[in-house]
Design an enzyme around this catalytic site. Structure first.
Site, PDB file in Angstrom:
ATOM      1  CG  ASN A 124      -1.824   1.143   1.232  1.00  0.00           C
ATOM      2  OD1 ASN A 124      -2.458   1.586   0.220  1.00  0.00           O
ATOM      3  ND2 ASN A 124      -2.121   1.927   2.377  1.00  0.00           N
ATOM      4  CG  ASP A 157      -3.301   3.635   7.087  1.00  0.00           C
ATOM      5  OD1 ASP A 157      -3.064   2.987   6.043  1.00  0.00           O
ATOM      6  OD2 ASP A 157      -3.983   4.318   7.433  1.00  0.00           O
ATOM      7  CB  SER A 194       4.812   5.359   4.274  1.00  0.00           C
ATOM      8  OG  SER A 194       5.005   6.352   4.976  1.00  0.00           O
ATOM      9  CG  HIS A 244      -0.984   6.311   4.714  1.00  0.00           C
ATOM     10  ND1 HIS A 244      -2.327   6.288   4.898  1.00  0.00           N
ATOM     11  CD2 HIS A 244      -0.374   7.089   5.635  1.00  0.00           C
ATOM     12  CE1 HIS A 244      -2.611   7.015   5.834  1.00  0.00           C
ATOM     13  NE2 HIS A 244      -1.587   7.663   6.143  1.00  0.00           N
TER      14      HIS A 244
END
Ligand code: GAR
Length: 210
Positions: free
Chosen positions: A107, A145, A136, A109
């Site tokens: 992912n 997260d 990130s 973020h």
């Protein structure tokens, strides 16, 4: 080539950065499908224009998060990916989904995690008068997260930065680092081991590469 499925919800500028990297042979693999939980996501057009299978899977058509994730897994499995990339995918995934793709789910973020998990990161950074902001890339775990960070890019917040300006500067950094992280993974250099992420067999620091 190694196979990548990208999940999106909106504009898909990060998807575009990955598509561009692929077109220069710099991705280390091939994006085989793009799936959006929103039928009107502009990113679906980006995928279509690049000749990539674009699938709309509206989450509203499912009764529960579990049912939606089950359908999502079915579509993903048709494409047998080596890596699943979240690129502005704005749905929380169930533990079942996260476990299924554990170690092959990335992912991006818009903050310097662990600072500012969740939504509206840019507004919160500005409201706090924080000096530093950034992006990130991390492996996804059940901790929202909170999965291990692979790579970050930081910037100094400028006095008088508007949210719009800050978002643009953040996006530019996202587009730089996400294709690199994906390439490292697809080349087998980046792995999630039992002790955390490694690059070329060496443990990454808590902030990942910067
Ligand atoms: C990006 O800034 C990404 O970091 C963020 O959504 C944006 C998507 O932009 N992701 C999250 O906030 C995840 N919770 P894009 O659709 O243009 O790639």
């Amino acid at each position: 080539p190694r196979r990548v499925v990208v999940l999106i919800s909106g504009n898909g500028s990060n998807l575009q950065a990955l598509i561009d990297a692929q077109s220069y042979d710099e991705l280390g693999g091939e994006i085989v499908a793009v799936i959006s939980n929103k039928a009107d996501a502009y990113g679906l057009k980006r995928a279509h224009d690049a000749g990539i299978e674009a699938v709309a899977l509206p989450h509203r058509e499912y009764d529960s998060r579990e049912a939606f994730d089950g359908a999502l897994i079915k579509v993903i499995e048709r494409h047998q990916p080596d890596l699943v990339v979240l690129a502005g995918f704005m749905r929380i995934l169930t533990p079942r989904f996260v476990q299924r793709y554990y170690g092959r789910l990335l992912n991006i973020h818009p903050s310097l995690l662990p600072a500012y998990p969740g939504l509206d990161t840019h507004a919160r950074v500005l409201a706090d008068g924080a000096e530093e902001h950034g992006v990130s890339v991390h492996f996804v775990t059940e901790d929202l997260d909170g999965g291990p960070v692979v790579m970050q890019a930081a910037l100094k917040v400028r006095r008088g930065d508007s949210e719009e300006r800050l978002v643009a500067r953040i996006h530019a950094r996202e587009h730089l680092i996400y294709p690199i992280a994906v390439r490292w993974f697809l080349e087998g250099r980046l792995q999630l081991g039992t002790e955390g992420p490694t690059l070329d067999g060496t443990a990454l620091p808590p902030q990942g590469m910067r």
